[in-house]
Write a protein that holds these residues in place. Structure first.
Motif, PDB file in Angstrom:
ATOM      1  N   ALA A   1       0.819  -1.255   0.035  1.00 54.25           N
ATOM      2  CA  ALA A   1       0.055  -0.017   0.045  1.00 54.25           C
ATOM      3  C   ALA A   1       0.777   1.307  -0.015  1.00 54.25           C
ATOM      4  CB  ALA A   1      -0.975   0.005   1.227  1.00 54.25           C
ATOM      5  N   GLU A   2       2.097   1.212   0.784  1.00 54.29           N
ATOM      6  CA  GLU A   2       2.789   2.320   0.859  1.00 54.29           C
ATOM      7  C   GLU A   2       3.459   2.749  -0.457  1.00 54.29           C
ATOM      8  OE1 GLU A   2       5.783   1.620   4.078  1.00 54.29           O
ATOM      9  OE2 GLU A   2       4.264   0.896   5.177  1.00 54.29           O
ATOM     10  N   GLN A   3       3.975   1.622  -1.385  1.00 49.79           N
ATOM     11  CA  GLN A   3       4.742   1.694  -2.522  1.00 49.79           C
ATOM     12  C   GLN A   3       3.645   2.186  -3.590  1.00 49.79           C
ATOM     13  OE1 GLN A   3       7.422   1.800  -2.865  1.00 49.79           O
ATOM     14  NE2 GLN A   3       8.642  -0.094  -2.004  1.00 49.79           N
ATOM     15  N   VAL A   4       2.463   1.625  -3.513  1.00 55.00           N
ATOM     16  CA  VAL A   4       1.327   2.224  -4.507  1.00 55.00           C
ATOM     17  C   VAL A   4       1.001   3.472  -4.226  1.00 55.00           C
ATOM     18  CG1 VAL A   4      -0.983   2.238  -5.090  1.00 55.00           C
ATOM     19  CG2 VAL A   4       0.455  -0.132  -4.641  1.00 55.00           C
ATOM     20  N   LYS A   5       1.053   3.993  -2.892  1.00 56.85           N
ATOM     21  CA  LYS A   5       0.617   5.480  -2.855  1.00 56.85           C
ATOM     22  C   LYS A   5       1.730   6.320  -3.326  1.00 56.85           C
ATOM     23  CE  LYS A   5      -0.240   5.425   1.820  1.00 56.85           C
ATOM     24  NZ  LYS A   5      -0.549   5.725   3.250  1.00 56.85           N
ATOM     25  N   ALA A   6       3.062   6.008  -3.042  1.00 56.04           N
ATOM     26  CA  ALA A   6       4.138   6.558  -3.604  1.00 56.04           C
ATOM     27  C   ALA A   6       4.231   6.589  -5.188  1.00 56.04           C
ATOM     28  CB  ALA A   6       5.413   6.098  -3.077  1.00 56.04           C
ATOM     29  N   ALA A   7       3.871   5.665  -5.704  1.00 55.15           N
ATOM     30  CA  ALA A   7       3.937   5.418  -7.118  1.00 55.15           C
ATOM     31  C   ALA A   7       2.672   6.574  -7.821  1.00 55.15           C
ATOM     32  CB  ALA A   7       3.643   3.950  -7.809  1.00 55.15           C
ATOM     33  N   VAL A   8       1.479   6.547  -7.178  1.00 55.82           N
ATOM     34  CA  VAL A   8       0.424   7.590  -7.495  1.00 55.82           C
ATOM     35  C   VAL A   8       0.892   8.861  -7.278  1.00 55.82           C
ATOM     36  CG1 VAL A   8      -1.802   8.009  -6.983  1.00 55.82           C
ATOM     37  CG2 VAL A   8      -1.051   5.758  -6.993  1.00 55.82           C
ATOM     38  N   ARG A   9       1.540   9.168  -6.153  1.00 54.82           N
ATOM     39  CA  ARG A   9       1.864  10.530  -5.625  1.00 54.82           C
ATOM     40  C   ARG A   9       2.986  10.911  -6.989  1.00 54.82           C
ATOM     41  NH1 ARG A   9       1.959   9.063  -0.203  1.00 54.82           N
ATOM     42  NH2 ARG A   9       4.300   8.448  -0.246  1.00 54.82           N
ATOM     43  N   SER A  10       3.881  10.115  -7.490  1.00 51.91           N
ATOM     44  CA  SER A  10       4.816  10.501  -8.180  1.00 51.91           C
ATOM     45  C   SER A  10       4.097  10.906  -9.741  1.00 51.91           C
ATOM     46  CB  SER A  10       5.852   9.536  -8.285  1.00 51.91           C
ATOM     47  OG  SER A  10       5.273   8.293  -9.331  1.00 51.91           O
ATOM     48  N   TYR A  11       2.925  10.393  -9.909  1.00 54.90           N
ATOM     49  CA  TYR A  11       2.281  10.948 -11.127  1.00 54.90           C
ATOM     50  C   TYR A  11       1.143  11.952 -10.925  1.00 54.90           C
ATOM     51  CZ  TYR A  11       3.953   6.447 -13.287  1.00 54.90           C
ATOM     52  OH  TYR A  11       4.850   5.450 -13.517  1.00 54.90           O
ATOM     53  N   GLY A  12       1.450  12.644  -9.678  1.00 56.20           N
ATOM     54  CA  GLY A  12       0.553  13.715  -9.497  1.00 56.20           C
ATOM     55  C   GLY A  12      -1.008  13.349  -8.944  1.00 56.20           C
ATOM     56  N   GLY A  13      -0.959  12.135  -8.296  1.00 58.10           N
ATOM     57  CA  GLY A  13      -2.418  11.847  -7.702  1.00 58.10           C
ATOM     58  C   GLY A  13      -3.492  11.433  -8.468  1.00 58.10           C
ATOM     59  N   GLY A  14      -4.690  11.304  -8.204  1.00 60.52           N
ATOM     60  CA  GLY A  14      -5.890  10.760  -8.738  1.00 60.52           C
ATOM     61  C   GLY A  14      -6.189  11.886  -9.790  1.00 60.52           C
ATOM     62  N   PRO A  15      -7.339  11.564 -10.501  1.00 59.35           N
ATOM     63  CA  PRO A  15      -8.203  10.204 -10.042  1.00 59.35           C
ATOM     64  C   PRO A  15      -7.599   9.099 -10.234  1.00 59.35           C
ATOM     65  CG  PRO A  15      -9.404  11.925 -11.454  1.00 59.35           C
ATOM     66  CD  PRO A  15      -8.174  12.336 -11.491  1.00 59.35           C
ATOM     67  N   VAL A  16      -7.976   8.130  -9.891  1.00 58.26           N
ATOM     68  CA  VAL A  16      -7.341   6.780  -9.713  1.00 58.26           C
ATOM     69  C   VAL A  16      -8.653   5.688 -10.322  1.00 58.26           C
ATOM     70  CG1 VAL A  16      -6.506   4.808  -8.735  1.00 58.26           C
ATOM     71  CG2 VAL A  16      -5.743   6.931  -8.108  1.00 58.26           C
ATOM     72  N   SER A  17      -8.165   4.876 -11.155  1.00 55.93           N
ATOM     73  CA  SER A  17      -9.194   3.520 -11.611  1.00 55.93           C
ATOM     74  C   SER A  17      -8.676   2.417 -11.404  1.00 55.93           C
ATOM     75  CB  SER A  17      -9.234   3.680 -13.248  1.00 55.93           C
ATOM     76  OG  SER A  17     -10.210   4.901 -13.442  1.00 55.93           O
TER      77      SER A  17
END
Length: 239
Positions: free
Chosen positions: A74-90
């Motif tokens: 979960a921590e790694q996924v959050k970090a990856a999403v943050r690196s892409y500028g956040g949501g929206p997420v699908s």
């Protein structure tokens, strides 16, 4: 539901007619080849060695590779999403999100942080496509992963729409280490075994190798042409 073969006899009879012979209806056997080099590539590689092969290939196909355990996924996924500028997420409607401890992140943490999350819902019909198009990041699980080429194999279906890997700007593939195989040869074997056992196989199986790219113009490769512009693979140790 098991798929049905329709019009097989008339189809084969038409081919035989075009070849100028009668249909062959019996005595057909799978050929046995003397040399099968496709089975020898990385034949004895361990899972750790396959991860190394995958990591090397990811550098060639412009994919960010992360390695983690289920406890820290979960921590790694959050970090990856943050690196892409956040949501929206699908995300797909997939039991593996719960199996790997991502349910709270998807259903509670991100909504609490006012990050929009779209979970594929077959009842929404084409609305899923519209929401996927608006997503900044899609997150899916790989069913089979080809170490040699850096390819994730996805079994799409009712709750796992293919639009989610084509329309969002960024793509994250979650790769359980147990899904790693050397190359396309083993993926074809796995799919064939499922068919032989009578398992339902999706009409669309996606083979995705990193972010979208094209070399159609002057043979110069350009990334981010017709789909996700960046991709991250997260390998999950599940030994």
């Amino acid at each position: 539901m098991t798929g049905m073969i329709q019009n097989r006899t008339s189809f084969l009879e038409n081919i035989a007619e075009k070849l100028g012979r009668n249909p062959i209806t019996k005595g057909v056997h799978r050929p046995s080849y003397k040399h099968t080099p496709q089975y020898e590539v990385l034949k004895t590689a361990t899972r750790d060695e396959l991860v190394s092969v995958l990591a090397s290939q990811c550098s060639n196909i412009h994919v960010q590779l992360m390695e983690t355990t289920a406890d820290h996924l979960a921590e790694q996924v959050k970090a990856a999403v943050r690196s892409y500028g956040g949501g929206p997420v699908s995300v797909w409607k997939d039991e593996r999100y719960a199996e790997y401890g991502l349910t709270d992140l998807v259903e509670k943490e991100w909504p609490h942080e006012q990050t929009l999350v779209h979970v594929w819902n077959d009842d929404l019909g084409e609305e899923n496509i519209r929401l996927s198009e608006k997503a900044n990041v899609s997150i899916v699980f790989s069913d089979i992963t080809l170490a040699e080429s850096g390819t994730v194999v996805l079994f799409t279906g009712k709750n796992k729409g293919r639009s989610m890997t084509l329309l969002p700007k960024h793509f994250i593939a979650l790769i359980p280490q147990s899904t790693l195989v050397p190359r396309m040869t083993q993926a074809a074997q796995i799919i064939r075994e499922k068919i032989k056992k009578g398992e339902a196989i999706p009409s669309c199986i996606q083979f995705i190798t990193g972010p979208s790219n094209s070399a159609d113009i002057e043979l110069s490769t350009v990334y981010g042409v017709h789909g996700p512009v960046k991709a991250t693979y997260v390998v999950i140790s599940d030994r």
